[in-house]
Design an enzyme around this catalytic site. Structure first.
Site, PDB file in Angstrom:
ATOM      1  N   HIS A   1       0.858  -1.183   0.000  1.00 34.38           N
ATOM      2  CA  HIS A   1       0.000   0.000   0.000  1.00 34.38           C
ATOM      3  C   HIS A   1       0.892   1.230   0.000  1.00 34.38           C
ATOM      4  O   HIS A   1       1.918   1.257   0.666  1.00 34.38           O
ATOM      5  CB  HIS A   1      -0.914   0.003   1.230  1.00 34.38           C
ATOM      6  CG  HIS A   1      -2.037  -0.966   1.095  1.00 34.38           C
ATOM      7  ND1 HIS A   1      -3.287  -0.591   0.689  1.00 34.38           N
ATOM      8  CD2 HIS A   1      -2.083  -2.301   1.275  1.00 34.38           C
ATOM      9  CE1 HIS A   1      -4.061  -1.662   0.640  1.00 34.38           C
ATOM     10  NE2 HIS A   1      -3.356  -2.706   0.995  1.00 34.38           N
TER      11      HIS A   1
ATOM     12  N   LYS B   1     -14.396   3.487   6.069  1.00 30.30           N
ATOM     13  CA  LYS B   1     -14.679   4.577   5.121  1.00 30.30           C
ATOM     14  C   LYS B   1     -16.174   4.605   4.783  1.00 30.30           C
ATOM     15  O   LYS B   1     -16.762   5.657   4.564  1.00 30.30           O
ATOM     16  CB  LYS B   1     -13.846   4.372   3.860  1.00 30.30           C
ATOM     17  CG  LYS B   1     -14.056   5.421   2.786  1.00 30.30           C
ATOM     18  CD  LYS B   1     -13.011   5.269   1.702  1.00 30.30           C
ATOM     19  CE  LYS B   1     -13.388   6.056   0.472  1.00 30.30           C
ATOM     20  NZ  LYS B   1     -14.309   5.379  -0.412  1.00 30.30           N
TER      21      LYS B   1
END
Length: 876
Positions: free
Chosen positions: A138, A543
């Site tokens: 990531h 999220k």
């Protein structure tokens, strides 16, 4: 800084002084004086002086463009050096309580003894211990590999300077070396000029293994073995494999068009090459050590009539490894390979090395067997012939697109339009069929062909080279069966774990139902052989719904999955997709594991280690040993002393907290019309997309809005302007709602008695401490239209109200009361992060005023982004 941290303070001060010398030499006294003025104003502004805060703002606004980058670099470099000093301090002999973790394994054995846990149960739990860390690429690792290598060498210098018997001349020499390293770092480019390729990311992962884990894992196992011997009277079996490594680097193609089947093949060859190269170094060292003559008949048989039998066997291995390197080199270059035998599996190393080990013990040379040879044997078990096992990850719709295109070609309809039951019937029928499904004369589209080619690459590998096939955005049983069918059609000769990843709130809530449906299918039950892996998504669920609601959905999903697998007699491995930040599931390892539902660690731990957290947790061998100790002790404690089952009233209240927090979060993120313009203006989100961090695009859909943003840039953006919104929004509001409804006593009980809830509040406290509402306000005033200011005010008021609510439940006067070192560490950094934030706001203002991007401003902006990330100790 508090005097009890004197040794750390001394190192930070020394590194800061040496950095100052470097800045003076590079840019002159005037720039150093400017940096020092800004630092002092930041310190007094932090202490509450409004005049000095205004003076600091004016000082930064008045900087000419050509001074912006060196000033930003000064504060950024200092934060990197502080991180290094702090990381070193956790493993130094001067480490104080509250800074270092206590001896986790010894603490565990004390608890087991107090709770009358039998030796038999403990030994069984140790034998079943399974820690699998999955390194992921990531794009959160801001620091370049060049800088990281220099920081590792700085760590070595700090270690030398700590020796009490170091001579004056050696001290001078080491300090001079430190200054050289700091100067090298200063004069190197701190920011990548180009976005790394997936191959670059894989090389970064292999460098972590080579520089830290290759030594760290055998060191941990040696230490762990000794603790077990001391407490239980028996150590680790020689063939124990409690720790092993996997990777997504080069295998994770979810939303990353640059990870192709060709890249995956190349990364797997490179992984084998690096493993052979590292084993060759080990074998060469063993050849120099094992000069003994006496041996058992088994070793004599392997060695032939050579006078030094151990060396003879090791030289055979050396030839094998050299031939392997030559063969893999040729394959990577696309050249013809030789037909010599090469290393294909770990047994080729294990059998001769283990024979040597047993022989040395049998011939009275056990002390020699327990040295470097044992470390190499431990490595063979941990790393195999492939260094890391590669996972493949792909998004669920990419698989259904293959089947949809295929069924349309075959004239049997459009797979995507079928009901779930029809899809399952078709898939099970094809999985049970002996005839191939893919027609020879079919020419798929490029996207579909890529998925098929990836499955073919999997089929070409050995089972031990691969981890699991992870399906992101998995929603249905057919999503899992589709991958099994594609692997079968590719000719995969072994059973590969196919792991659904449940990410959104709805998908987490439906995960039990999906798995029950799969377990009811005879073909599936027969194929999985009573073992199932399921991945829990932390970042996308947070999220989607906010941290409180996501946290409860994750807990409930784990609990439900444990329950259904127990009923079906299936061994469950939960795979945790945690990130470095609270908004992506990050928490101190020990606390996070002990806050999981009872029995959820029975199948071991599989967890992603991402970006900058790889460096913080695993970047030095000694730090890696500490991390493995924490993981091991937490898993053993969770399995031998499981946390309490939550009371029904706790569950009921968590349902309320979840619902209220989700609504509060979504009302802002989805319902507030000004939210997206505010987010884009008040954070560096748009500019972050240009930063050459990872190989993966920042958005799943390049034309989408906030909903299409990946979780990492979403959180990274908010961390930069110090509002850190995704890591707290909704949670405190829900707690205050419950207090107002008369549930304060119950909340306090949950905080005292339920690790899941107390860990959640602890994570919130850390986030609140890192937030800086005043700085967020400065970004608003400098960067956003006045029409957006009321939203910023509303969010900051909510933050202050949330902090009061959490402190109220915890009966605390101030944040992080139970973690004085953590609080002190953040306080120390703030003096250096605040100027970087002000610089960043100024740079964003100047950049946005210009029609054309100025390379000078862009470089300075990138430096502030990297510096703030270093100061916040997490990015995304």
């Amino acid at each position: 800084m508090n005097e009890k941290y004197a040794a750390l303070k001394s190192n930070v001060s020394m590194l800061g002084h040496l950095l100052g010398n470097t800045i003076r030499d590079a840019h002159g006294e005037e720039l150093l004086a400017k940096v020092e003025t800004i630092r002092k104003l930041s310190k007094t502004a932090r202490a509450g002086s409004d005049n000095d805060r205004n003076a600091l703002i004016e000082e930064i606004k008045s900087l000419p463009n050509d001074q912006l980058t060196p000033v930003a670099r000064a504060f950024s470099q200092f934060l990197n050096l502080t991180n290094m000093a702090e990381q070193y301090h956790t493993i130094s002999r001067h480490c104080e309580e509250h800074v270092c973790e206590p001896d986790a394994i010894s603490s565990l054995f004390s608890k087991l003894s107090q709770n009358n846990i039998s030796k038999l149960d403990t030994v069984q739990a140790v034998r079943e211990l399974n820690i699998e860390l999955v390194l992921t690429a990531h794009p959160t690792e801001i620091a370049r590999r060049t800088m990281i290598n220099k920081l590792v060498k700085i760590n070595e210098c700090l270690s030398k300077l700590e020796l009490s018997d170091i001579s004056f001349s050696e001290r001078e020499k080491t300090e001079r070396r430190l200054e050289q390293l700091i100067a090298q770092a200063w004069h190197s480019d701190v920011i990548r000029q180009e976005r790394p390729t997936p191959l670059d990311e894989a090389k970064w992962g292999f460098a972590v293994v080579e520089n830290s884990l290759w030594q760290g894992i055998p060191d941990f196992l040696r230490e762990f073995d000794q603790r077990l011997e001391n407490h239980l009277g028996e150590g680790l079996p020689i063939d124990a494999r409690p720790v092993h490594m996997s990777s997504w680097m080069g295998g994770d193609r979810d939303g990353n068009p640059f990870v192709t089947h060709t890249i995956t093949r190349e990364v797997m060859l490179l992984s084998r090459w690096k493993a052979a190269d590292l084993y060759l170094k080990d074998v060469n060292e063993l050849i120099s050590e094992l000069s003994m003559v006496k041996c058992t008949d088994e070793v004599r048989k392997l060695a032939g009539d050579q006078h030094e039998p151990y060396r003879a066997i090791l030289k055979q291995l050396r030839t094998l490894l050299n031939d392997t390197l030559e063969n893999l080199d040729a394959q990577m270059k696309g050249e013809l390979t030789n037909n010599k035998p090469i290393l294909r599996n770990a047994e080729q190393l294990w059998l001769p090395l283990h024979a040597c080990y047993q022989s040395l013990h049998a011939c009275g040379m056990g002390i020699i067997a327990e040295g470097s040879l044992l470390d190499t044997l431990r490595r063979v078990k941990a790393f195999g012939a492939h260094l890391v096992r590669l996972d493949i990850r792909q998004e669920s719709t990419r698989h259904s697109n293959v089947l949809s295109e295929l069924t349309r070609y075959l004239g049997i309809g459009d797979y995507d339009q079928w009901s779930e039951q029809d899809k399952i019937s078709f898939l099970v029928n094809e999985l049970s069929s002996k005839r191939p499904l893919l027609p020879r004369d079919w020419t798929p589209t490029a996207e579909v062909q890529e998925v098929i080619d990836t499955c073919k690459i999997v089929a070409e590998q050995s089972k031990e080279a691969l981890g699991s096939y992870v399906i992101s955005m998995a929603r249905t049983a057919s999503d899992v069966l589709a991958v099994h069918l594609l692997l079968q059609e590719a000719g995969c000769p072994f059973r590969m774990d196919v792991c659904p990843l449940f990410e959104t709130l709805d998908d987490l809530n439906r995960s039990k139902e999906v798995m029950e449906q799969l377990f009811s299918i005879d073909w599936y039950r027969g194929f999985i052989q009573n073992h199932q892996m399921v991945m829990i998504g932390y970042s996308d669920s947070a999220k989607d719904a906010g941290v409180m609601s996501a946290g409860w959905a994750q807990y409930s999903a784990m609990e439900a999955l444990v329950d259904v697998c127990e009923k079906e007699s299936i061994e469950l491995t939960l795979f945790h997709g945690r990130g470095g930040t609270i908004g992506r599931g990050g928490a101190p390892a020990h606390a996070a594991l002990l806050s999981q539902p009872p029995k959820s660690l029975k199948g071991g731990l599989r967890v992603t280690e991402q970006g900058e957290m790889i460096r913080f947790k695993l970047g030095l061998p000694e730090v890696a040993v500490n991390s493995f100790n924490l993981y091991a002790s937490a898993i053993l404690e969770a399995n031998l002393l499981p946390p309490p089952e939550p009371k029904q009233e706790w569950r009921d209240l968590m349902e309320v907290l979840s619902e209220v927090s989700c609504e509060a979060y979504r009302n802002i993120v989805r319902g507030e019309k000004d939210f997206v313009p505010y987010f884009r203006a008040a954070t560096p989100e748009l500019e972050l997309g240009k930063l050459p961090l990872g190989s993966r695009p920042a958005k799943r859909n390049p034309n989408g809005g906030v909903e299409s943003l990946r979780a990492i840039p979403w959180i990274f953006s908010w961390s930069q302007n110090r509002l850190v919104l995704p890591a707290w929004l909704g949670a405190g509001e829900a707690i205050q709602y419950s207090i107002d409804k008369g549930h304060q006593e119950l909340l306090e009980e949950m905080c005292r008695e339920w690790p899941f809830f107390s860990t959640r509040l602890g994570m919130l406290e850390m986030v609140y401490t890192k937030c800086n509402p005043q700085m967020s306000e400065y970004y608003d005033q400098r960067l956003t239209d006045k029409s957006l200011w009321p939203l910023g005010v509303r969010l900051r008021n909510q933050l202050q109200a949330d902090i009061k609510a959490v402190l109220n439940v915890e009966n605390s006067d101030h944040l992080m009361e139970s973690d004085p070192w953590g609080s002190e560490s953040i306080r120390l950094r703030n003096i250096y992060v605040d100027p970087l934030n002000m610089l960043q706001a100024e740079l964003l203002y100047r950049t946005r005023q210009q029609e054309e991007t100025s390379p000078e401003l862009e470089e300075a902006l990138m430096v502030t982004i990297a510096g703030i990330a270093a100061g916040m100790r997490n990015t995304g």
